[in-house]
Design an enzyme around this catalytic site. Sequence first.
Site, PDB file in Angstrom:
ATOM      1  N   HIS A 119      40.220  12.514  40.882  1.00 31.70           N
ATOM      2  CA  HIS A 119      40.828  11.393  40.350  1.00 31.70           C
ATOM      3  C   HIS A 119      40.327  10.325  41.910  1.00 31.70           C
ATOM      4  O   HIS A 119      40.051  11.440  43.402  1.00 31.70           O
ATOM      5  CB  HIS A 119      42.367  11.835  40.468  1.00 31.70           C
ATOM      6  CG  HIS A 119      42.820  10.360  40.491  1.00 31.70           C
ATOM      7  ND1 HIS A 119      43.770   9.814  40.963  1.00 31.70           N
ATOM      8  CD2 HIS A 119      43.881  10.586  39.375  1.00 31.70           C
ATOM      9  CE1 HIS A 119      43.767   8.678  40.796  1.00 31.70           C
ATOM     10  NE2 HIS A 119      44.300   8.819  39.405  1.00 31.70           N
ATOM     11  N   HIS A 120      40.511   9.632  41.451  1.00 34.90           N
ATOM     12  CA  HIS A 120      39.698   7.786  42.534  1.00 34.90           C
ATOM     13  C   HIS A 120      40.788   9.088  44.035  1.00 34.90           C
ATOM     14  O   HIS A 120      40.442   8.298  44.938  1.00 34.90           O
ATOM     15  CB  HIS A 120      40.233   6.762  42.076  1.00 34.90           C
ATOM     16  CG  HIS A 120      39.158   5.634  43.118  1.00 34.90           C
ATOM     17  ND1 HIS A 120      37.945   6.273  44.767  1.00 34.90           N
ATOM     18  CD2 HIS A 120      38.676   5.214  42.948  1.00 34.90           C
ATOM     19  CE1 HIS A 120      38.308   5.488  44.649  1.00 34.90           C
ATOM     20  NE2 HIS A 120      37.672   4.466  44.125  1.00 34.90           N
ATOM     21  N   SER A 121      42.174   8.713  44.208  1.00 35.15           N
ATOM     22  CA  SER A 121      42.869   9.113  45.153  1.00 35.15           C
ATOM     23  C   SER A 121      42.695  10.701  46.279  1.00 35.15           C
ATOM     24  O   SER A 121      43.602  10.143  46.899  1.00 35.15           O
ATOM     25  CB  SER A 121      44.373   9.614  44.136  1.00 35.15           C
ATOM     26  OG  SER A 121      44.939  10.669  43.640  1.00 35.15           O
TER      27      SER A 121
END
Length: 471
Positions: A137-139
Amino acid sequence: MKRLSGTDAFFLSLENTAWPQHTAGLVILDPSSSAEFDHDRLRAHLEDRLRYLPEFRRRVQQVPLRLDRPVWADDPHFSLKAHVHRAAVPCPGGPRELGTLVGNLLAYPLDRSRPLWEAWCLEGLEGNRVAILLKQHHSMVDGISGAGLSDVLCDLEERPAKLPAAVPDDRSDPERSGIELVARGAFSALLSPPRMARLVRQAVGDAITTLGNLRRDEPPPRPLSAPRTSFNGVIGRRRDFAYCSLALDDVKRVKSHFGVTVNDVVLGAVSGALRRYLTERDELPERSLQATVPMSTRTTEDTELGNAVRPMVCSIATDIEDPVARLSAIHHNMTVVKELAQAQKTRSRVEVTDVAPPLLLTLLFRTIQAAKLEKRGPLSTNLIISNVPGPRTALYLAGARIEHIIPVGPLTMGMGINITVFSYRDAVDVGMQVDPALVDDPWALVDFVQEELNQLLAATRRKRPASVGRR
C-alpha cells in the site's frame, strides 16, 4: 505506538474500489541461476527477511469514527500464507499475457484487516522465467523507500555469506483500545488550531511565491490549467498493465550529448509517446499536457518506510513536434518548477492531511467520485510520471538472478494512466498502469516510448549542437 503521517493517511482516505492505492514492483527472475529456486524457497526467503521489516507484520488500526489518523499495530493473527500466492501466466507466457495477469491482480484493493501487502509468484513465463509481483500500500512506501526494500529482500550473490546489515526489529506495537485512540485523537484536535494557523501562513507564502514565479517571462504552469484528454475521466475498476525496457547507455548518451538530466530524457521519450498516441486518435490538445513529477524530500539518513515526496507539476511540451526542441523545453520547464519547489521549501511543512481528520477527507473524495467531478472539473495535471533510481549491481532473490525490476504506480482520480520508471543495472524499466476504458492500447504507448528514444539517439549522431541544457 506509531501514528501514520498525514501523507501516509491520505492514501488510505483516497482509496476505494475504483482507486486502489497500492504501488507494486514486478520482478523478472531467471531461476536457471539457482537449481534450488521454487515457490517454497521463495516463501521461506520472505519469512526470513520479514524479521528486518516489522512494518510488513503490522496492520492499520483505525481511530473510532476516523477522528484522527490511524496507527500501525501488530497483527496478532499474521500468517505468511495469507500474503504469498502463486498463479500461472497464460500461454505462451509473453509480455502481453503477463501484463494482462498483472493488470487483473492490480485491480482489487488490499485487505485492510491484514498488513497491507501481498506477493504473487507468477510462473509459466517464456524462457522459463518467473515473475514476482509485490504489492504494497502507498501508505507504507513511496518510490524511494520501496526501492530501498531491495536492500533487505535481495542479495548481491546467489548464496550470500551474510544476512542484511539491518538489525531485526523486536519492538512490539500491540493494538490499542478504542478509548485510548479517541483520547489521543482529542489531544491531536487540541493541537489542530496552531497547525491550522501554520498551514494558512504557509499557504499564503506559497501563493505569493507562485504568483511571483507566474510573472516570469517563462513561468511554471498555472494551477488547474491542464488540458483535457481521453485518458482524463472517471476511473473504473478494471486495470491493464504494459511495460518496456530502455537501454541505460542510450539514455545516458542522449543526456550527455544535450547536457540535460536522465529524468529529462525519460520525460522527453514519454512526452513524445503521448503526443504520438493522441495524434493518431486526432485528440492532441493545442496546449501541452502537464505531468505530476514527484520529487523526493528524503534525506540520506532517512531509512524509514512511508512517504517523503513533494509533487511538482511540469509542462511536458507535447505541443512541440521536434524531439530535440521538446527535450530542451522539458529541461527548462523542470528547472523552473524545481526552483519554485526550492523557494517554497521549509524545514517542516504542514499539509492539509496533517490537519483534516480522515473522515472529512474520505467524505470529500467520495463526493468527488459520486458527482463525477473527475470528468467535469478543471485539471491540475494529466498524469503522474515518476522516475526512481535503482541499484547498478546485479541482485538475487531467493537465489534467482533478477533480470528486471518494473515499477507500478497507482491510478488516482481523473487520471487513467500512471507511468513509473526504475533504473536497474544497464536498463531503464518503464511500467505503465492504465484504466483500459480510458487507454485502449497501452502497448502502443510503450512501443512509442522506445521509438521516441531512438529519435533522440539519432539526433546525437548529427553534427553536435550547443547543449540544449544551457541557455
